[in-house]
Design a protein around this motif. Structure first.
Motif, PDB file in Angstrom:
ATOM      1  N   PHE A  76       0.809  -1.214   0.000  1.00 15.92           N
ATOM      2  CA  PHE A  76       0.000   0.000   0.000  1.00 15.92           C
ATOM      3  C   PHE A  76       0.849   1.274   0.000  1.00 15.92           C
ATOM      4  CE2 PHE A  76      -2.126   3.511   2.125  1.00 15.92           C
ATOM      5  CZ  PHE A  76      -3.226   3.672   1.303  1.00 15.92           C
ATOM      6  N   SER A  77       1.847   1.366   0.870  1.00 11.57           N
ATOM      7  CA  SER A  77       2.642   2.604   0.980  1.00 11.57           C
ATOM      8  C   SER A  77       3.371   2.916  -0.319  1.00 11.57           C
ATOM      9  CB  SER A  77       3.626   2.513   2.145  1.00 11.57           C
ATOM     10  OG  SER A  77       2.925   2.469   3.369  1.00 11.57           O
ATOM     11  N   ALA A  78       4.007   1.923  -0.917  1.00 10.77           N
ATOM     12  CA  ALA A  78       4.708   2.150  -2.191  1.00 10.77           C
ATOM     13  C   ALA A  78       3.713   2.511  -3.288  1.00 10.77           C
ATOM     14  CB  ALA A  78       5.510   0.919  -2.588  1.00 10.77           C
ATOM     15  N   TRP A  79       2.583   1.828  -3.310  1.00 12.80           N
ATOM     16  CA  TRP A  79       1.538   2.093  -4.302  1.00 12.80           C
ATOM     17  C   TRP A  79       1.011   3.524  -4.150  1.00 12.80           C
ATOM     18  CZ3 TRP A  79      -3.931   2.400  -3.310  1.00 12.80           C
ATOM     19  CH2 TRP A  79      -4.743   2.310  -4.450  1.00 12.80           C
ATOM     20  N   ALA A  80       0.766   3.945  -2.908  1.00 15.64           N
ATOM     21  CA  ALA A  80       0.269   5.303  -2.656  1.00 15.64           C
ATOM     22  C   ALA A  80       1.309   6.344  -3.064  1.00 15.64           C
ATOM     23  CB  ALA A  80      -0.100   5.456  -1.182  1.00 15.64           C
ATOM     24  N   ARG A  81       2.583   6.089  -2.746  1.00 13.04           N
ATOM     25  CA  ARG A  81       3.643   7.024  -3.143  1.00 13.04           C
ATOM     26  C   ARG A  81       3.744   7.132  -4.668  1.00 13.04           C
ATOM     27  NH1 ARG A  81       6.885   4.733   1.401  1.00 13.04           N
ATOM     28  NH2 ARG A  81       7.226   6.425   2.872  1.00 13.04           N
ATOM     29  N   ARG A  82       3.583   6.015  -5.363  1.00 14.64           N
ATOM     30  CA  ARG A  82       3.660   6.023  -6.823  1.00 14.64           C
ATOM     31  C   ARG A  82       2.532   6.876  -7.405  1.00 14.64           C
ATOM     32  NH1 ARG A  82       3.199   0.741  -7.808  1.00 14.64           N
ATOM     33  NH2 ARG A  82       5.262   0.484  -6.946  1.00 14.64           N
ATOM     34  N   ILE A  83       1.331   6.712  -6.887  1.00 16.79           N
ATOM     35  CA  ILE A  83       0.196   7.509  -7.357  1.00 16.79           C
ATOM     36  C   ILE A  83       0.431   8.982  -7.047  1.00 16.79           C
ATOM     37  CG2 ILE A  83      -2.259   7.989  -6.926  1.00 16.79           C
ATOM     38  CD1 ILE A  83      -2.625   4.905  -6.723  1.00 16.79           C
ATOM     39  N   ALA A  84       0.920   9.282  -5.852  1.00 16.18           N
ATOM     40  CA  ALA A  84       1.211  10.673  -5.475  1.00 16.18           C
ATOM     41  C   ALA A  84       2.278  11.264  -6.377  1.00 16.18           C
ATOM     42  CB  ALA A  84       1.652  10.741  -4.014  1.00 16.18           C
ATOM     43  N   SER A  85       3.309  10.499  -6.645  1.00 18.57           N
ATOM     44  CA  SER A  85       4.394  10.986  -7.507  1.00 18.57           C
ATOM     45  C   SER A  85       3.866  11.357  -8.886  1.00 18.57           C
ATOM     46  CB  SER A  85       5.472   9.907  -7.617  1.00 18.57           C
ATOM     47  OG  SER A  85       6.468  10.294  -8.515  1.00 18.57           O
ATOM     48  N   ARG A  86       3.022  10.503  -9.452  1.00 19.90           N
ATOM     49  CA  ARG A  86       2.440  10.799 -10.773  1.00 19.90           C
ATOM     50  C   ARG A  86       1.637  12.096 -10.734  1.00 19.90           C
ATOM     51  NH1 ARG A  86       0.104   4.868 -11.547  1.00 19.90           N
ATOM     52  NH2 ARG A  86       2.024   3.784 -12.092  1.00 19.90           N
ATOM     53  N   GLN A  87       0.804  12.260  -9.717  1.00 16.05           N
ATOM     54  CA  GLN A  87      -0.020  13.462  -9.605  1.00 16.05           C
ATOM     55  C   GLN A  87       0.834  14.712  -9.415  1.00 16.05           C
ATOM     56  OE1 GLN A  87      -3.107  12.400 -10.944  1.00 16.05           O
ATOM     57  NE2 GLN A  87      -3.593  14.208  -9.777  1.00 16.05           N
ATOM     58  N   ILE A  88       1.870  14.604  -8.609  1.00 11.86           N
ATOM     59  CA  ILE A  88       2.754  15.743  -8.363  1.00 11.86           C
ATOM     60  C   ILE A  88       3.406  16.200  -9.661  1.00 11.86           C
ATOM     61  CG2 ILE A  88       4.958  16.401  -7.303  1.00 11.86           C
ATOM     62  CD1 ILE A  88       4.040  14.590  -4.887  1.00 11.86           C
ATOM     63  N   PHE A  89       3.939  15.250 -10.424  1.00 15.66           N
ATOM     64  CA  PHE A  89       4.609  15.635 -11.671  1.00 15.66           C
ATOM     65  C   PHE A  89       3.608  16.128 -12.714  1.00 15.66           C
ATOM     66  CE2 PHE A  89       8.214  13.553  -9.739  1.00 15.66           C
ATOM     67  CZ  PHE A  89       9.239  14.392 -10.123  1.00 15.66           C
ATOM     68  N   ARG A  90       2.387  15.618 -12.708  1.00 14.10           N
ATOM     69  CA  ARG A  90       1.348  16.175 -13.588  1.00 14.10           C
ATOM     70  C   ARG A  90       1.088  17.633 -13.229  1.00 14.10           C
ATOM     71  NH1 ARG A  90      -1.907  11.341 -12.647  1.00 14.10           N
ATOM     72  NH2 ARG A  90      -1.298   9.947 -14.297  1.00 14.10           N
ATOM     73  N   ASP A  91       0.993  17.899 -11.932  1.00 11.37           N
ATOM     74  CA  ASP A  91       0.742  19.263 -11.480  1.00 11.37           C
ATOM     75  C   ASP A  91       1.915  20.176 -11.835  1.00 11.37           C
ATOM     76  OD1 ASP A  91      -1.084  21.049  -9.793  1.00 11.37           O
ATOM     77  OD2 ASP A  91       0.879  21.360  -8.871  1.00 11.37           O
ATOM     78  N   LEU A  92       3.122  19.701 -11.638  1.00  9.40           N
ATOM     79  CA  LEU A  92       4.294  20.517 -11.966  1.00  9.40           C
ATOM     80  C   LEU A  92       4.334  20.845 -13.461  1.00  9.40           C
ATOM     81  CD1 LEU A  92       7.014  18.815  -9.737  1.00  9.40           C
ATOM     82  CD2 LEU A  92       6.115  21.132  -9.492  1.00  9.40           C
ATOM     83  N   ARG A  93       4.035  19.847 -14.283  1.00  7.21           N
ATOM     84  CA  ARG A  93       4.014  20.111 -15.728  1.00  7.21           C
ATOM     85  C   ARG A  93       2.895  21.074 -16.086  1.00  7.21           C
ATOM     86  NH1 ARG A  93       5.677  14.641 -16.024  1.00  7.21           N
ATOM     87  NH2 ARG A  93       3.538  13.908 -16.038  1.00  7.21           N
ATOM     88  N   ARG A  94       1.748  20.868 -15.483  1.00 14.73           N
ATOM     89  CA  ARG A  94       0.595  21.709 -15.783  1.00 14.73           C
ATOM     90  C   ARG A  94       0.870  23.165 -15.422  1.00 14.73           C
ATOM     91  NH1 ARG A  94      -3.468  18.759 -13.744  1.00 14.73           N
ATOM     92  NH2 ARG A  94      -3.122  19.487 -11.635  1.00 14.73           N
ATOM     93  N   HIS A  95       1.588  23.393 -14.380  1.00 18.07           N
ATOM     94  CA  HIS A  95       1.882  24.762 -13.953  1.00 18.07           C
ATOM     95  C   HIS A  95       3.241  25.255 -14.445  1.00 18.07           C
ATOM     96  CE1 HIS A  95      -1.373  23.715 -11.149  1.00 18.07           C
ATOM     97  NE2 HIS A  95      -1.711  24.963 -11.386  1.00 18.07           N
ATOM     98  N   ARG A  96       3.810  24.542 -15.363  1.00 18.37           N
ATOM     99  CA  ARG A  96       5.068  24.944 -16.004  1.00 18.37           C
ATOM    100  C   ARG A  96       6.199  25.185 -15.007  1.00 18.37           C
ATOM    101  NH1 ARG A  96       4.010  25.918 -21.365  1.00 18.37           N
ATOM    102  NH2 ARG A  96       1.845  26.371 -21.812  1.00 18.37           N
ATOM    103  N   LYS A  97       6.160  24.450 -13.891  1.00 20.26           N
ATOM    104  CA  LYS A  97       7.230  24.542 -12.918  1.00 20.26           C
ATOM    105  C   LYS A  97       8.283  23.477 -13.181  1.00 20.26           C
ATOM    106  CE  LYS A  97       4.296  26.219  -9.219  1.00 20.26           C
ATOM    107  NZ  LYS A  97       3.699  25.888  -7.928  1.00 20.26           N
ATOM    108  N   TYR A  98       7.933  22.549 -14.026  1.00 18.55           N
ATOM    109  CA  TYR A  98       8.816  21.424 -14.292  1.00 18.55           C
ATOM    110  C   TYR A  98       9.905  21.839 -15.270  1.00 18.55           C
ATOM    111  CZ  TYR A  98       9.978  16.541 -14.808  1.00 18.55           C
ATOM    112  OH  TYR A  98      10.620  15.342 -14.781  1.00 18.55           O
ATOM    113  N   GLU A  99      11.129  21.602 -14.929  1.00 20.37           N
ATOM    114  CA  GLU A  99      12.252  21.988 -15.786  1.00 20.37           C
ATOM    115  C   GLU A  99      12.611  20.809 -16.684  1.00 20.37           C
ATOM    116  OE1 GLU A  99      15.437  23.420 -13.357  1.00 20.37           O
ATOM    117  OE2 GLU A  99      14.034  24.437 -12.039  1.00 20.37           O
ATOM    118  N   ALA A 100      12.218  20.895 -17.939  1.00 14.80           N
ATOM    119  CA  ALA A 100      12.405  19.784 -18.857  1.00 14.80           C
ATOM    120  C   ALA A 100      13.875  19.395 -19.012  1.00 14.80           C
ATOM    121  CB  ALA A 100      11.817  20.132 -20.227  1.00 14.80           C
TER     122      ALA A 100
END
Length: 192
Positions: A76-100
């Motif tokens: 569960f913990s690894a699975w939850a972290r993986r889902i959180a990681s995906r959402q975080i990077f989606r948000d970073l890309r969406r807000h153009r904070k992600y440095e390609a």
């Protein structure tokens, strides 16, 4: 292992099974555990409390919706972290904070025979220092040093090859070393 992992870690698989069977109280406790587990990582990654709360809310909804697909309750913990990681990077890309430019570092960067260590005085200040590191390296550093995951566990959570996790760790540590060796950066004990 992070404090959220240690606290009742043996109870988590049981809560997962009960929540999957429709036990609302177990689901609430499981989501409370997930919140405690993921909030520090989300806050460090997004560097904005409101954005972290928004993304974490989305993650908790996803955990609720996808809980039935989790086959191994012990994961569960690894699975939850993986889902959180995906959402975080989606948000970073969406807000153009992600440095390609820093999204993918070559896994062919020379490695070291042993894992580099940070000065213990700086580990305490790591969350504030991470604000000045690329999101890709920030994720590895936060999961490794703040959540106490091994590099193999970090690679699994972030869904990247272990060599890439090592490269991002090395790049992030090099960036941190430059930051802390800067004359403008106060030393531990000198104030923030």
């Amino acid at each position: 292992m992070s404090p959220a992992d240690r606290g009742g870690a043996g109870e988590i698989p049981w809560l997962v099974l009960r929540a999957q069977a429709g036990d609302r109280a177990a689901l609430e406790r499981l989501l409370s555990h997930a919140h405690a587990l993921l909030h520090p990582f989300t806050r460090v990654m997004l560097r904005d409390e409101d954005a972290a709360d928004d993304v974490l809310q989305d993650v908790l909804v996803l955990l609720y919706r996808k809980l039935g697909t989790l086959r191994d309750p012990r994961a569960f913990s690894a699975w939850a972290r993986r889902i959180a990681s995906r959402q975080i990077f989606r948000d970073l890309r969406r807000h153009r904070k992600y440095e390609a430019a820093h999204e993918e570092l070559s896994p062919d960067l020379p490695g070291t025979a042993h894992e580099p260590a940070l000065d213990p005085g700086w580990v305490e200040r790591l969350p504030a220092l991470l604000e000045r590191v690329s999101p890709a390296s920030r994720a590895v550093l936060a999961l490794h040093y703040l959540d106490d995951l091994t590099l193999d566990e970090v690679a699994t959570v972030l869904e990247i090859p272990p060599g890439t996790a090592k490269s991002r760790l090395a790049y992030g540590l090099a960036t941190l070393r430059k930051l802390v060796s800067s004359p403008a950066m106060p030393r531990p004990g000198q104030g923030v």
